[in-house]
Write a protein that holds these residues in place. Structure first.
Motif, mmCIF file in Angstrom:
data_model
loop_
_atom_site.group_PDB
_atom_site.id
_atom_site.type_symbol
_atom_site.label_atom_id
_atom_site.label_comp_id
_atom_site.label_asym_id
_atom_site.label_seq_id
_atom_site.Cartn_x
_atom_site.Cartn_y
_atom_site.Cartn_z
ATOM 1 N N GLN A 88 26.659 8.128 70.165
ATOM 2 C CA GLN A 88 26.905 7.635 71.522
ATOM 3 C C GLN A 88 27.728 6.357 71.501
ATOM 4 O O GLN A 88 28.645 6.186 72.303
ATOM 5 N N ALA A 89 27.412 5.459 70.591
ATOM 6 C CA ALA A 89 28.173 4.215 70.483
ATOM 7 C C ALA A 89 29.615 4.513 70.112
ATOM 8 O O ALA A 89 30.552 3.899 70.657
ATOM 9 N N GLU A 132 31.320 7.218 70.807
ATOM 10 C CA GLU A 132 31.992 7.764 71.993
ATOM 11 C C GLU A 132 32.378 6.664 72.962
ATOM 12 O O GLU A 132 33.498 6.653 73.485
ATOM 13 N N LYS A 133 31.463 5.739 73.227
ATOM 14 C CA LYS A 133 31.744 4.660 74.179
ATOM 15 C C LYS A 133 32.881 3.763 73.697
ATOM 16 O O LYS A 133 33.615 3.198 74.499
ATOM 17 N N CYS A 134 33.017 3.625 72.374
ATOM 18 C CA CYS A 134 34.076 2.779 71.813
ATOM 19 C C CYS A 134 35.381 3.547 71.614
ATOM 20 O O CYS A 134 36.368 2.965 71.168
ATOM 21 N N TRP A 177 30.227 15.572 73.534
ATOM 22 C CA TRP A 177 31.261 14.888 72.758
ATOM 23 C C TRP A 177 32.614 15.550 72.991
ATOM 24 O O TRP A 177 33.607 14.867 73.214
ATOM 25 N N ASN A 209 33.838 14.717 76.509
ATOM 26 C CA ASN A 209 34.276 13.317 76.595
ATOM 27 C C ASN A 209 35.581 13.089 75.849
ATOM 28 O O ASN A 209 36.452 12.347 76.307
#
Length: 181
Positions: free
Chosen positions: A8-9, A11-13, A43, A46
């Motif tokens: 998740q981290a 993906e956010k970055c 994923w 996104n």
């Protein structure tokens, strides 16, 4: 759980390759879990959304005017001494014995020394024998507030404050089973 959070981290970055690798490692550790297939689906969605958004290039900032390499040095003719106010450097001073010391070094004058007295450390030859009352502390013989027991005073104060208080009990029984009139 750790690989899921790492994914998740990532993906956010915008680090989608690292996120996918984290999800795949988690799936390898827990192949029966239903979390990993849904995480990989999210994923993929996104990443597709990220790739579809147009990217802007950062504008280049104007170059700052260049300064000579010695811009911080004072302009003093070669061989001349630096001008220093009162012969002292900033943050330093010369003490009464002519030594250069920090500004925060405090010299005591004779009047202050007489007031303070001898402050040199002294060797303790033997332990001091103290007489301590029962229930008292050897380090707090003055009986300051911290060591006083106010329980009796507080009980008396509470009884005085609540002596006229009436409480209506719905079933007219106390915890002990007694019936209240």
């Amino acid at each position: 759980k750790g690989f899921y959070r790492l994914g998740q981290a990532g993906e956010k970055c915008g680090k989608f390759n690292e996120a996918k690798a984290a999800y795949e490692k988690g799936a390898a550790l827990e192949p029966e879990s239903k979390v990993w297939p849904s995480a990989l689906k999210k994923w993929a969605a996104n990443k597709a959304a990220f790739d579809a958004t147009p990217k802007t290039t950062a504008e280049k900032a104007e170059a700052l005017p260049s300064q000579p390499a010695d811009w911080y040095k004072p302009k003093v003719p070669a061989g001349a001494a630096l001008p220093v106010k009162g012969g002292e450097m900033r943050g330093y001073k010369v003490d009464s014995q002519g030594r250069k010391t920090t500004f925060f070094n405090n010299e005591l004058d004779d009047k202050t020394k007489a007031l303070i007295g001898d402050i040199a450390p002294k060797k303790v030859e033997k332990a001091v024998d103290m007489s301590v009352d029962a229930g008292s502390s050897s380090w707090n013989q003055a009986g300051t507030f911290e060591s006083k027991d106010h329980t009796k005073w507080m009980k008396a104060r509470l009884e005085e404050a609540f002596e006229d208080l009436m409480v209506d009990l719905p079933d007219r029984k106390t915890r002990g089973g007694a019936t209240v009139p």
